[in-house]
Write a protein that holds these residues in place. Structure first.
Motif: not given
Length: 309
Positions: A221-227, A247-249, A254-258, A305-306
């Motif tokens: 129901s939320s992006l927070s739960t998905l992450v 949400e990733t805090r 890991s994050l990636a761009r398409f 910064r990350k």
């Protein structure tokens, strides 16, 4: 002559919309017995039964359904009288009923409230967070002044003003850090976690992958739960760029761009074409757009910064 009060009309409208005495009474900030009494007085004045009463819900009679439509029109017209008065001023004052979708509100709302408070302190902002279909319905019915949603809405009675566009990022478990980014076609073979039905962001993610929703899937129901589900190793997901910082805090992902062209969405502000406040709402949209640009720069700086860290 039939005598009805505006208060009774608003009580009946709330009851017709919510279908429950308890919820309607809460929405109107009165007691349930007081609400019931006002509705009974309406029925006596009109000489007809407006609803069927039972323990679980309220069901409008045919007469009640017809009256509910007229009452909404009356209340909308009354509210527009106030809007006409406010439209005579250069800046918007008084109450602003602003809707916002759940995949935007937690991230953009603090910036918007802060900017509007500084630039137009006369505004009393009332925020309604809900899915797009609900916001559009309430906007058309006059219960909202404007809404911030993903475009296009394609509703002929509404004005759409694009505010900004943002990319979607892929969220994967931490062990995938540095791994090749899958194509949209490859995502179809992975366990893609999505928001539950009704969220436009779900439809946008499925559209990017050119796929139907899998039959067996864990919706959130939320992006927070998905992450958090991704962090637990349950699959992968997509999130809008504005949500990254929040949400990733606290999630191990890991994050990636398409690759280009990256999936993205356009966020805009919509309001009724007949709204007397159109000029003032354009000013509000400019403030919202500036707040979004500030958030974008803040998010980009945080990601930089990350990477350096």
């Amino acid at each position: 002559m039939i005598h009805l009060t505006m208060r009774q009309l608003r009580y009946f409208d709330a009851l017709a919309r919510l279908g429950h005495f308890g919820r309607a009474a809460e929405a109107c900030a009165i007691s349930q017995p007081a609400l019931s009494m006002q509705i009974k007085e309406m029925e006596d004045a009109l000489g007809g039964v407006l609803l069927e009463r039972n323990a679980r819900q309220v069901v409008l009679t045919r007469f009640g359904e017809q009256l509910a439509e007229r009452v909404r029109e009356i209340l909308r017209s009354v509210d527009e009288l106030g809007d006409f008065a406010r439209a005579s001023r250069d800046k918007l004052t008084g109450r602003l009923r602003l809707g916002m979708i759940p995949t935007v509100a937690p991230y953009l709302l603090p910036k918007v409230i802060g900017s509007l408070t500084r630039k137009q302190p006369e505004i009393d902002i009332h925020v309604r967070e809900s899915k797009t279909p609900t916001l559009i319905e309430e906007l058309i019915e006059g219960r909202l002044d404007a809404a911030i949603v993903a475009l296009p809405v394609s509703e002929p009675s509404l004005t759409e003003v694009a505010l900004f566009s943002e990319n979607f990022l892929l969220v994967r478990p931490p062990e995938y850090e540095g791994a090749p980014v899958p194509s949209s076609e490859s995502l179809r073979e992975m366990r893609l976690l999505l928001l539950e039905e009704g969220h436009c962001f779900r439809d946008q993610a499925l559209s990017f992958c050119n796929m139907q929703a899998p039959r067996e899937m864990l919706d959130a129901s939320s992006l927070s739960t998905l992450v958090q589900m991704v962090g637990a190793g349950m699959g992968v997901t997509l999130i809008p760029e504005m949500a990254v910082g929040v949400e990733t805090r606290s999630a191990s992902v890991s994050l990636a761009r398409f690759a280009e062209p990256q999936p993205q969405r356009t966020i805009g502000m919509v309001w009724r074409k007949t709204s007397p406040l159109a000029k003032q709402l354009i000013q509000i949209s400019e403030v919202v757009g500036s707040a979004a640009e500030g958030l974008r720069k803040q998010t980009a700086a945080g990601q930089g910064r990350k990477r350096r860290g």
